[in-house]
Motif scaffolding. Structure first.
Motif, PDB file in Angstrom:
ATOM      1  N   LEU A 102       0.841  -1.202   0.000  1.00  0.00           N
ATOM      2  CA  LEU A 102       0.000   0.000   0.000  1.00  0.00           C
ATOM      3  C   LEU A 102       0.874   1.249   0.000  1.00  0.00           C
ATOM      4  O   LEU A 102       1.931   1.282   0.630  1.00  0.00           O
ATOM      5  CB  LEU A 102      -0.921   0.015   1.224  1.00  0.00           C
ATOM      6  N   LYS A 103       0.404   2.261  -0.708  1.00  0.00           N
ATOM      7  CA  LYS A 103       1.163   3.516  -0.838  1.00  0.00           C
ATOM      8  C   LYS A 103       0.576   4.596   0.060  1.00  0.00           C
ATOM      9  O   LYS A 103      -0.607   4.575   0.396  1.00  0.00           O
ATOM     10  CB  LYS A 103       1.068   4.029  -2.291  1.00  0.00           C
ATOM     11  N   TYR A 104       1.415   5.576   0.343  1.00  0.00           N
ATOM     12  CA  TYR A 104       0.886   6.823   0.894  1.00  0.00           C
ATOM     13  C   TYR A 104       0.100   7.508  -0.225  1.00  0.00           C
ATOM     14  O   TYR A 104       0.327   7.238  -1.405  1.00  0.00           O
ATOM     15  CB  TYR A 104       2.022   7.770   1.283  1.00  0.00           C
ATOM     16  N   ARG A 105      -0.781   8.422   0.148  1.00  0.00           N
ATOM     17  CA  ARG A 105      -1.506   9.173  -0.881  1.00  0.00           C
ATOM     18  C   ARG A 105      -1.440  10.666  -0.571  1.00  0.00           C
ATOM     19  O   ARG A 105      -1.573  11.069   0.589  1.00  0.00           O
ATOM     20  CB  ARG A 105      -2.976   8.729  -0.940  1.00  0.00           C
ATOM     21  N   ALA A 106      -1.239  11.434  -1.642  1.00  0.00           N
ATOM     22  CA  ALA A 106      -1.347  12.886  -1.512  1.00  0.00           C
ATOM     23  C   ALA A 106      -2.784  13.240  -1.853  1.00  0.00           C
ATOM     24  O   ALA A 106      -3.333  12.706  -2.824  1.00  0.00           O
ATOM     25  CB  ALA A 106      -0.398  13.565  -2.485  1.00  0.00           C
ATOM     26  N   ALA A 107      -3.418  14.089  -1.062  1.00  0.00           N
ATOM     27  CA  ALA A 107      -4.817  14.457  -1.319  1.00  0.00           C
ATOM     28  C   ALA A 107      -4.927  15.978  -1.381  1.00  0.00           C
ATOM     29  O   ALA A 107      -4.437  16.681  -0.486  1.00  0.00           O
ATOM     30  CB  ALA A 107      -5.713  13.900  -0.220  1.00  0.00           C
ATOM     31  N   ALA A 149       6.718   8.352  -0.884  1.00  0.00           N
ATOM     32  CA  ALA A 149       7.155   8.780   0.453  1.00  0.00           C
ATOM     33  C   ALA A 149       6.568  10.144   0.761  1.00  0.00           C
ATOM     34  O   ALA A 149       6.185  10.896  -0.151  1.00  0.00           O
ATOM     35  CB  ALA A 149       8.678   8.869   0.493  1.00  0.00           C
ATOM     36  N   GLU A 150       6.519  10.470   2.038  1.00  0.00           N
ATOM     37  CA  GLU A 150       5.938  11.781   2.396  1.00  0.00           C
ATOM     38  C   GLU A 150       6.800  12.924   1.884  1.00  0.00           C
ATOM     39  O   GLU A 150       6.329  14.040   1.691  1.00  0.00           O
ATOM     40  CB  GLU A 150       5.674  11.890   3.891  1.00  0.00           C
ATOM     41  N   SER A 151       8.080  12.638   1.596  1.00  0.00           N
ATOM     42  CA  SER A 151       8.961  13.688   1.070  1.00  0.00           C
ATOM     43  C   SER A 151       8.551  14.121  -0.340  1.00  0.00           C
ATOM     44  O   SER A 151       9.049  15.117  -0.854  1.00  0.00           O
ATOM     45  CB  SER A 151      10.419  13.210   1.082  1.00  0.00           C
ATOM     46  N   ASP A 152       7.629  13.392  -0.979  1.00  0.00           N
ATOM     47  CA  ASP A 152       7.110  13.826  -2.288  1.00  0.00           C
ATOM     48  C   ASP A 152       6.120  14.981  -2.152  1.00  0.00           C
ATOM     49  O   ASP A 152       5.813  15.665  -3.132  1.00  0.00           O
ATOM     50  CB  ASP A 152       6.380  12.668  -2.991  1.00  0.00           C
ATOM     51  N   MET A 153       5.617  15.197  -0.963  1.00  0.00           N
ATOM     52  CA  MET A 153       4.546  16.193  -0.766  1.00  0.00           C
ATOM     53  C   MET A 153       4.943  17.627  -1.137  1.00  0.00           C
ATOM     54  O   MET A 153       4.206  18.297  -1.869  1.00  0.00           O
ATOM     55  CB  MET A 153       4.026  16.155   0.676  1.00  0.00           C
ATOM     56  N   PRO A 154       6.097  18.138  -0.635  1.00  0.00           N
ATOM     57  CA  PRO A 154       6.428  19.531  -0.949  1.00  0.00           C
ATOM     58  C   PRO A 154       6.491  19.792  -2.456  1.00  0.00           C
ATOM     59  O   PRO A 154       6.004  20.825  -2.936  1.00  0.00           O
ATOM     60  CB  PRO A 154       7.807  19.714  -0.303  1.00  0.00           C
ATOM     61  N   ARG A 155       7.038  18.816  -3.201  1.00  0.00           N
ATOM     62  CA  ARG A 155       7.144  18.992  -4.662  1.00  0.00           C
ATOM     63  C   ARG A 155       5.742  19.054  -5.283  1.00  0.00           C
ATOM     64  O   ARG A 155       5.469  19.933  -6.108  1.00  0.00           O
ATOM     65  CB  ARG A 155       7.942  17.824  -5.263  1.00  0.00           C
ATOM     66  N   LEU A 156       4.848  18.182  -4.861  1.00  0.00           N
ATOM     67  CA  LEU A 156       3.501  18.174  -5.432  1.00  0.00           C
ATOM     68  C   LEU A 156       2.756  19.472  -5.119  1.00  0.00           C
ATOM     69  O   LEU A 156       2.037  20.009  -5.950  1.00  0.00           O
ATOM     70  CB  LEU A 156       2.709  16.975  -4.900  1.00  0.00           C
ATOM     71  N   VAL A 157       2.956  19.960  -3.895  1.00  0.00           N
ATOM     72  CA  VAL A 157       2.287  21.215  -3.515  1.00  0.00           C
ATOM     73  C   VAL A 157       2.829  22.354  -4.372  1.00  0.00           C
ATOM     74  O   VAL A 157       2.063  23.143  -4.950  1.00  0.00           O
ATOM     75  CB  VAL A 157       2.495  21.526  -2.010  1.00  0.00           C
ATOM     76  N   SER A 158       4.152  22.427  -4.498  1.00  0.00           N
ATOM     77  CA  SER A 158       4.695  23.567  -5.255  1.00  0.00           C
ATOM     78  C   SER A 158       4.358  23.439  -6.739  1.00  0.00           C
ATOM     79  O   SER A 158       4.096  24.440  -7.406  1.00  0.00           O
ATOM     80  CB  SER A 158       6.192  23.755  -4.999  1.00  0.00           C
ATOM     81  N   GLU A 159       4.283  22.216  -7.286  1.00  0.00           N
ATOM     82  CA  GLU A 159       3.885  22.054  -8.698  1.00  0.00           C
ATOM     83  C   GLU A 159       2.447  22.533  -8.907  1.00  0.00           C
ATOM     84  O   GLU A 159       2.141  23.187  -9.895  1.00  0.00           O
ATOM     85  CB  GLU A 159       4.000  20.581  -9.110  1.00  0.00           C
ATOM     86  N   ALA A 160       1.588  22.167  -7.946  1.00  0.00           N
ATOM     87  CA  ALA A 160       0.180  22.576  -8.072  1.00  0.00           C
ATOM     88  C   ALA A 160       0.065  24.103  -8.030  1.00  0.00           C
ATOM     89  O   ALA A 160      -0.648  24.710  -8.841  1.00  0.00           O
ATOM     90  CB  ALA A 160      -0.645  21.950  -6.955  1.00  0.00           C
ATOM     91  N   TYR A 200      -6.728  24.738  -1.753  1.00  0.00           N
ATOM     92  CA  TYR A 200      -7.445  25.002  -0.501  1.00  0.00           C
ATOM     93  C   TYR A 200      -6.964  24.093   0.616  1.00  0.00           C
ATOM     94  O   TYR A 200      -6.959  24.443   1.776  1.00  0.00           O
ATOM     95  CB  TYR A 200      -8.953  24.772  -0.717  1.00  0.00           C
ATOM     96  N   GLU A 201      -6.589  22.880   0.232  1.00  0.00           N
ATOM     97  CA  GLU A 201      -6.196  21.900   1.239  1.00  0.00           C
ATOM     98  C   GLU A 201      -5.262  20.873   0.595  1.00  0.00           C
ATOM     99  O   GLU A 201      -5.483  20.461  -0.549  1.00  0.00           O
ATOM    100  CB  GLU A 201      -7.459  21.181   1.750  1.00  0.00           C
ATOM    101  N   ALA A 202      -4.214  20.531   1.329  1.00  0.00           N
ATOM    102  CA  ALA A 202      -3.309  19.468   0.857  1.00  0.00           C
ATOM    103  C   ALA A 202      -2.951  18.611   2.066  1.00  0.00           C
ATOM    104  O   ALA A 202      -2.605  19.142   3.118  1.00  0.00           O
ATOM    105  CB  ALA A 202      -2.051  20.072   0.270  1.00  0.00           C
ATOM    106  N   LYS A 203      -3.074  17.310   1.926  1.00  0.00           N
ATOM    107  CA  LYS A 203      -2.738  16.469   3.080  1.00  0.00           C
ATOM    108  C   LYS A 203      -2.173  15.128   2.627  1.00  0.00           C
ATOM    109  O   LYS A 203      -2.431  14.662   1.505  1.00  0.00           O
ATOM    110  CB  LYS A 203      -3.946  16.273   3.990  1.00  0.00           C
ATOM    111  N   LEU A 204      -1.416  14.548   3.549  1.00  0.00           N
ATOM    112  CA  LEU A 204      -0.818  13.242   3.315  1.00  0.00           C
ATOM    113  C   LEU A 204      -1.708  12.190   3.967  1.00  0.00           C
ATOM    114  O   LEU A 204      -2.035  12.310   5.151  1.00  0.00           O
ATOM    115  CB  LEU A 204       0.575  13.222   3.947  1.00  0.00           C
ATOM    116  N   LEU A 205      -2.094  11.189   3.208  1.00  0.00           N
ATOM    117  CA  LEU A 205      -2.914  10.118   3.779  1.00  0.00           C
ATOM    118  C   LEU A 205      -2.070   8.860   3.913  1.00  0.00           C
ATOM    119  O   LEU A 205      -1.484   8.392   2.930  1.00  0.00           O
ATOM    120  CB  LEU A 205      -4.119   9.833   2.876  1.00  0.00           C
TER     121      LEU A 205
END
Ligand SMILES: Nc1ncnc2c1ncn2[C@@H]1O[C@H](COP(=O)(O)OP(=O)(O)OP(=O)(O)O)[C@@H](O)[C@H]1O
Length: 339
Positions: free
Chosen positions: A228-233, A259-270, A278-283
């Motif tokens: 199972l993977k982490y999910r960015a939401a 990995a959760e370290s992918d989150m900052p890149r996804l947020v800045s790309e968006a 409006y909202e970004a979270k790691l699941l």
């Protein structure tokens, strides 16, 4: 030191296999859950560890004591909460606790202090002069827990009722277990079907199905072994198109990530692509999702040994599948009182 050890532990009732070749080590001081659906062998495991029944094969120890060899010592170091309360209905709650303290050789002043402390912690103080038969189900459950803890055991074995327990009892139990771990170094084994509760309370898990151990480990190793993977939401303003690779689920645009370290890149790309975030979270997958993956996938031997270094594959010791070696045995040796 491992507080609880099971080696090839097996139990068969007539033709029925209740537990099959269980190998498990639970380090001292840990709060560990054994989870599984109905008839997965949870109660059998607690009964074997408490000396209430004997294994058909294999062995187990609690703080180094084998239930079959040194039952008295076992009962001084362990306390057991079974599905059914072992209290005297016609005696008051206080009288029950003091009685069991006396049976365990506890000095009466010490017993009063301990029972008072436990009744306050578990919020059953108000019922101390009530007959146990007049208490609510939740209060009786908490009284059973108090009883099991009167003699300050080093290991607490809890078999949660199949029907679950009420919220108040869950909350008080959770608080008390945190206290016991921190202040008294108690090791707890919680056997339950309630996956959310197990996740809240415990740091190590064993997943049982039909008497076999499917996996053991901490949440992270079980997650990896289950694939199972982490999910960015993300939630964006208005009706904006999602970024590439995202899918719509539970009110969010989601994407599996390594990995959760992918989150900052996804947020800045968006943000840099002009999306109003409006909202970004790691699941993170819950124990419930992980458990479901094991059940759906029929996976075996996932996760890792709790308390040991992780391996890349996260593979555990083998779970024996063969049942041919079981000896037919009538239930015997039961009836010992839990501590
Ligand atoms: N005393 C007994 N005599 C015969 N069979 C038994 C006995 N105790 C348990 N079993 C059987 O062993 C299997 C495992 O039962 P066990 O009660 O350990 O499972 P469990 O995971 O605690 O189940 P539940 O969550 O439904 O209480 C079941 O098939 C059950 O019918």
């Amino acid at each position: 030191m491992d507080a609880i050890v099971a080696y090839d532990l097996s139990k068969q009732y007539g033709e029925r296999i209740a537990l099959c070749g269980l190998n498990l080590q639970i380090p001292q001081g840990s709060i560990f859950a054994c989870v599984g659906g109905e008839q997965s062998g949870k109660t059998t495991m607690v009964r074997l560890l408490s000396g209430l029944c004997r294994p058909t094969m294999g062995e187990c120890t609690v703080m180094g004591y084998s239930p079959g060899v040194e039952p008295e010592r076992l009962h001084t170091v362990s306390g057991t909460v079974l599905e059914t309360a072992r209290l005297y209905g016609q005696m008051t709650l206080s009288a029950n606790l003091n009685f069991f303290a006396a049976v365990n050789g506890i000095d009466s002043n010490d017993a009063i202090d301990r029972s008072s402390f436990l009744m306050h912690k578990l919020d059953i103080w108000e019922g101390r002069e009530e007959k146990v038969s007049d208490l609510s189900t939740g209060m009786v459950r908490r009284a059973s827990l108090a009883r099991a803890l009167m003699h300050r055991p080093q290991v607490l074995l809890i078999d949660e009722p199949a029907g679950g327990i009420d919220q108040e009892t869950m909350d008080r139990t959770q608080e008390l277990i945190s206290y016991l771990r921190e202040e008294e170094g108690v090791t707890v084994l919680l056997c339950t079907r309630n996956l959310a509760y197990a996740q809240l309370l415990c740091s190590g898990f064993a997943i049982l199905r039909q008497g076999s151990l499917l996996a053991k480990g901490d949440l992270e190793s079980l997650r990896k072994a289950a694939g199972l993977k982490y999910r960015a939401a993300f939630r964006f303003a208005g009706e904006e198109d999602p970024p590439d690779g995202f899918y719509w689920m539970d009110g969010f645009w989601q994407k599996n990530i390594e990995a959760e370290s992918d989150m900052p890149r996804l947020v800045s790309e968006a943000v840099s692509s002009g999306k109003r975030v409006y909202e970004a979270k790691l699941l993170k997958p819950t124990l419930e999702e992980i458990y479901k993956a094991y059940m759906d996938g029929g996976m075996k031997n996932g996760g890792e040994t709790f308390g040991e270094e992780r391996t890349e594959e996260g593979v555990t010791s083998a779970t024996r599948e063969s049942t041919e070696e079981f000896l037919s045995e009538e239930e015997g040796g039961g009836g010992a009182e839990e501590g």
